[in-house]
Design a protein around this motif. Structure first.
Motif, mmCIF file in Angstrom:
data_model
loop_
_atom_site.group_PDB
_atom_site.id
_atom_site.type_symbol
_atom_site.label_atom_id
_atom_site.label_comp_id
_atom_site.label_asym_id
_atom_site.label_seq_id
_atom_site.Cartn_x
_atom_site.Cartn_y
_atom_site.Cartn_z
ATOM 1 N N ARG A 88 45.195 39.193 50.832
ATOM 2 C CA ARG A 88 44.724 39.014 49.566
ATOM 3 C C ARG A 88 44.245 40.737 49.461
ATOM 4 O O ARG A 88 44.156 41.049 48.510
ATOM 5 N N TYR A 94 42.335 42.714 44.237
ATOM 6 C CA TYR A 94 41.345 42.864 44.995
ATOM 7 C C TYR A 94 41.157 44.248 45.742
ATOM 8 O O TYR A 94 40.058 44.646 45.903
ATOM 9 N N LEU A 147 33.169 38.787 46.148
ATOM 10 C CA LEU A 147 33.520 37.422 46.380
ATOM 11 C C LEU A 147 34.811 36.957 45.970
ATOM 12 O O LEU A 147 35.574 35.998 46.826
ATOM 13 N N ASP A 148 35.267 37.506 44.938
ATOM 14 C CA ASP A 148 36.576 37.011 44.470
ATOM 15 C C ASP A 148 37.187 37.819 43.501
ATOM 16 O O ASP A 148 36.429 38.614 42.813
ATOM 17 N N ALA A 149 38.443 38.212 43.333
ATOM 18 C CA ALA A 149 39.173 39.178 42.448
ATOM 19 C C ALA A 149 40.325 38.415 42.125
ATOM 20 O O ALA A 149 41.354 38.076 43.054
ATOM 21 N N ARG A 150 40.667 38.283 40.730
ATOM 22 C CA ARG A 150 41.922 37.731 40.263
ATOM 23 C C ARG A 150 42.531 38.403 39.057
ATOM 24 O O ARG A 150 41.731 39.195 38.435
ATOM 25 N N ALA A 163 36.390 40.244 38.846
ATOM 26 C CA ALA A 163 36.017 40.242 39.988
ATOM 27 C C ALA A 163 34.498 39.806 39.854
ATOM 28 O O ALA A 163 33.747 40.271 39.024
ATOM 29 N N ARG A 164 34.236 39.014 41.026
ATOM 30 C CA ARG A 164 32.631 38.767 41.222
ATOM 31 C C ARG A 164 32.168 39.266 42.309
ATOM 32 O O ARG A 164 32.797 39.427 43.584
ATOM 33 N N GLN A 171 24.594 38.223 41.542
ATOM 34 C CA GLN A 171 25.991 38.137 41.238
ATOM 35 C C GLN A 171 26.186 39.047 40.078
ATOM 36 O O GLN A 171 25.673 38.694 38.991
#
Length: 204
Positions: A88, A94, A147-150, A163-164, A171
């Motif tokens: 990832r 990311y 936390l997340d990246a898309r 991204a979060r 957040q």
């Protein structure tokens, strides 16, 4: 009637012990001398018999060969998660999200992304980084983390990423655009934090 006189016994001839002993003929072993009854002749060598080999049972002889060693166990759940995390982190959304967080939290200077951004995006990033909007506030001083990246690709060579970010108890959200340049490297072309422009992000 008178009994005739017994003839006299001739005197025994004297024979030497050496002459009286039996002579061994070539090719014949000397006769063993017997000891007194009830005693074993210690001079007779004992013949030792070797121990017989253990007999194999019919079941063991017909048993199949041992099975080969079991294959190596499958990777554990933690190893699989670590491999997925490494994969990832190599993805462009990311990778850029982590670098943007480091700059916007004041952990790295903005010029570390100079070779990874276009001119317009670098100006936006410089305005945001001057206020360090992702620096932890209050009692919770933990470093911010992704936390997340898309990302989605509206067309070839373009990635619209989101991204979060968690910083302290809050957040945040970062949106950025990546473009594939002629040198086959991805560069950030635009960046926004929580949908706010750089001039208004300092008050958040």
């Amino acid at each position: 009637m008178t009994t005739p006189p017994t003839p006299p016994t001739p005197p025994a001839s004297r024979v030497s012990p050496a002459a009286a002993a039996p002579r061994n003929r070539p090719g014949r072993p000397a006769p063993a001398r017997k000891g007194p009854p009830g005693r074993r002749d210690s001079r007779r060598p004992e013949t030792r018999r070797p121990y017989p080999a253990p007999a194999r049972s019919a079941a063991s002889a017909a048993a199949p060969p041992a099975a080969p060693a079991a294959a190596a166990p499958s990777p554990s759940a933690s190893a699989l998660r670590a491999a997925a995390a490494r994969e990832r982190e190599r993805q462009p959304p990311y990778w850029f999200a982590n670098r943007l967080v480091l700059v916007l939290s004041g952990q790295r200077p903005v010029h570390t992304l100079l070779g990874h951004t276009r001119a317009a995006a670098y100006e936006q990033l410089s305005g945001l980084a001057s206020h360090a909007p992702l620096r932890p506030r209050g009692a919770d001083r933990r470093s911010p983390a992704v936390l997340d990246a898309r990302g989605r690709r509206p067309r070839d060579g373009v990635i619209e990423a989101f991204a979060r970010i968690v910083t302290g108890e809050r957040q945040r959200a970062i949106a950025f655009r990546l473009e594939l340049c002629p040198d086959r490297r991805w560069r950030c072309a635009a960046v926004e934090l929580d949908g706010q422009s750089p001039s208004r992000s300092g008050g958040r």
